[in-house]
Design an enzyme around this catalytic site. Structure first.
Site, PDB file in Angstrom:
ATOM      1  CG  HIS A 149      -2.000  -0.994   1.215  1.00  0.00           C
ATOM      2  ND1 HIS A 149      -2.848  -1.172   0.149  1.00  0.00           N
ATOM      3  CD2 HIS A 149      -2.367  -1.914   2.159  1.00  0.00           C
ATOM      4  CE1 HIS A 149      -3.696  -2.161   0.426  1.00  0.00           C
ATOM      5  NE2 HIS A 149      -3.421  -2.628   1.623  1.00  0.00           N
ATOM      6  CG  ASP A 169      -3.257  -8.328   0.759  1.00  0.00           C
ATOM      7  OD1 ASP A 169      -2.451  -8.636   1.650  1.00  0.00           O
ATOM      8  OD2 ASP A 169      -4.273  -7.625   0.981  1.00  0.00           O
ATOM      9  CG  HIS A 218      -6.798  -5.113   1.830  1.00  0.00           C
ATOM     10  ND1 HIS A 218      -6.278  -5.973   2.770  1.00  0.00           N
ATOM     11  CD2 HIS A 218      -7.975  -4.658   2.319  1.00  0.00           C
ATOM     12  CE1 HIS A 218      -7.107  -6.026   3.808  1.00  0.00           C
ATOM     13  NE2 HIS A 218      -8.144  -5.252   3.552  1.00  0.00           N
ATOM     14  CG  ASP A 252      -5.315  -9.859   3.550  1.00  0.00           C
ATOM     15  OD1 ASP A 252      -5.030 -10.398   2.456  1.00  0.00           O
ATOM     16  OD2 ASP A 252      -5.000  -8.693   3.819  1.00  0.00           O
TER      17      ASP A 252
END
Length: 346
Positions: free
Chosen positions: A162, A199, A201, A283
């Site tokens: 990120h 991931d 995200h 995740d």
């Protein structure tokens, strides 16, 4: 250009998926792992555990403790293990603006916790952990590119995908995968670097940093809509070098596999990278508190094997995998074990 050659195996596909499913491994499997020449490198550092974020936050030190425990079993005796060095200032600044590094250096507390926004917390050990996480990524690239290891897994925190050029966010200080990609090009003459990301995200930082870089292919599957609310399929980069495969909340292994088979794996194969970097976020597991997908450890093992098949064909099996998310320690450890087992079988 970096040369290419076929791959060899340590774990068979059947044994890797048996490990992912939690089935008992035959004695000859463990014996083979113990006697074979180590081909997979595990890179970590104690500073990753010293990065404290306070109670109630998802990215806890126990994540790394659980991974270490899982990878200390007999099935992983053949892993070669190394401590991560710190990243140099030059390596950080090859990706990030000086203002980001300066802000983190100034904010690092001597005691207690410092909060730099809703999702960045620093303790006295946090800056060192961030530097070792970035250094681990570049070190793993060095070892794989010089054939000291066939592939590598980096078990470090804070994560990285990120972090943008100018901002730390989403638990991420420095963009470890971006630093590794730039290092592969600058230090080893790689002409094409692929980064794939599973991931839950989207890796908004990687997309931003490499949007206009024709030498980098960035591919991501991720839940959408979901934090950080980027990663639409229409976001394709300045050189058609971004591939996003959004997944609806509740998607399971079938939808996950379909997204990779249809949208990402063919692009990766066509790109023919000199090295493959993996942003390994777990995740998307069905029990993870920060996601809404319904993946299981077998899904991660199967995808890893498919990525390894392309890497064997295109870049002599050169893979560096970097830990990203996964916030239920026991499930994270099981998924990492499945993923690393697949790397050892590559």
């Amino acid at each position: 250009m970096v040369g290419r050659a076929p791959a060899s195996s340590t774990f068979t596909r059947r044994q890797t998926l048996a490990l992912a499913a939690g089935l008992a491994l035959s004695p000859d499997f463990v014996a083979a792992g113990e006697s074979a020449e180590p081909t997979t490198l595990l890179v970590t550092h104690a500073s990753g555990v010293a990065h404290e974020v306070g109670a109630g936050r998802p990215d806890q030190p126990q994540r790394l403790r659980a991974i270490a425990s899982a990878l200390n079993s007999d099935a992983f005796a053949a892993l070669r293990r190394a401590e991560a060095p710190q990243a140099s200032r030059e390596a950080i600044l090859a990706v990030h603006a000086p203002s980001l590094l300066e802000r983190l250096e100034k904010a690092a507390p001597q005691s207690g916790l410092a909060t730099l926004g809703p999702d960045i917390v620093m303790s006295p050990g946090s800056l060192e952990a961030g530097l070792h996480a970035a250094g681990a990524a570049s070190f793993a690239v060095d070892e794989v590119m010089r054939k000291a290891a066939r592939n590598a897994f980096v078990a470090m925190r804070p994560p990285g995908h990120h972090a943008t050029r100018e901002a730390a966010m989403g638990f991420c200080f420095f963009n470890n995968a971006a630093i590794a990609a730039r290092h592969a090009i600058a230090a080893h003459g790689a002409e094409r670097v692929a980064i794939v990301d599973f991931d839950v995200h989207h890796g908004n930082g990687l997309q931003e940093i490499f949007w206009s870089d024709r030498h980098i292919l960035y591919c991501s599957s991720h839940q959408s809509p979901h934090y950080p609310f980027t990663g639409a399929a229409s976001e394709r980069g300045a050189h058609d070098n971004i591939v996003n495969a959004p997944l609806a909340k509740g998607s399971g292994g079938e939808q996950f596999s379909q997204a990779w088979t249809q949208a990402i794996l063919p692009r990766l194969d066509d790109f023919a990278p000199d090295i493959l970097l993996i942003c390994a976020g777990f995740d998307g597991h069905l029990h993870d508190p920060l996601g809404g997908l319904r993946l299981q450890k077998q899904d991660f093992a199967e995808l890893t094997l498919r990525l390894a098949e392309i890497a064997a064909r295109r870049c002599d099996g050169r893979i560096v995998s970097l830990l990203e998310g996964g916030y239920r320690p026991d499930d994270l450890a099981a998924c990492v074990a499945a993923h690393v087992g697949a790397l050892m079988g590559a």
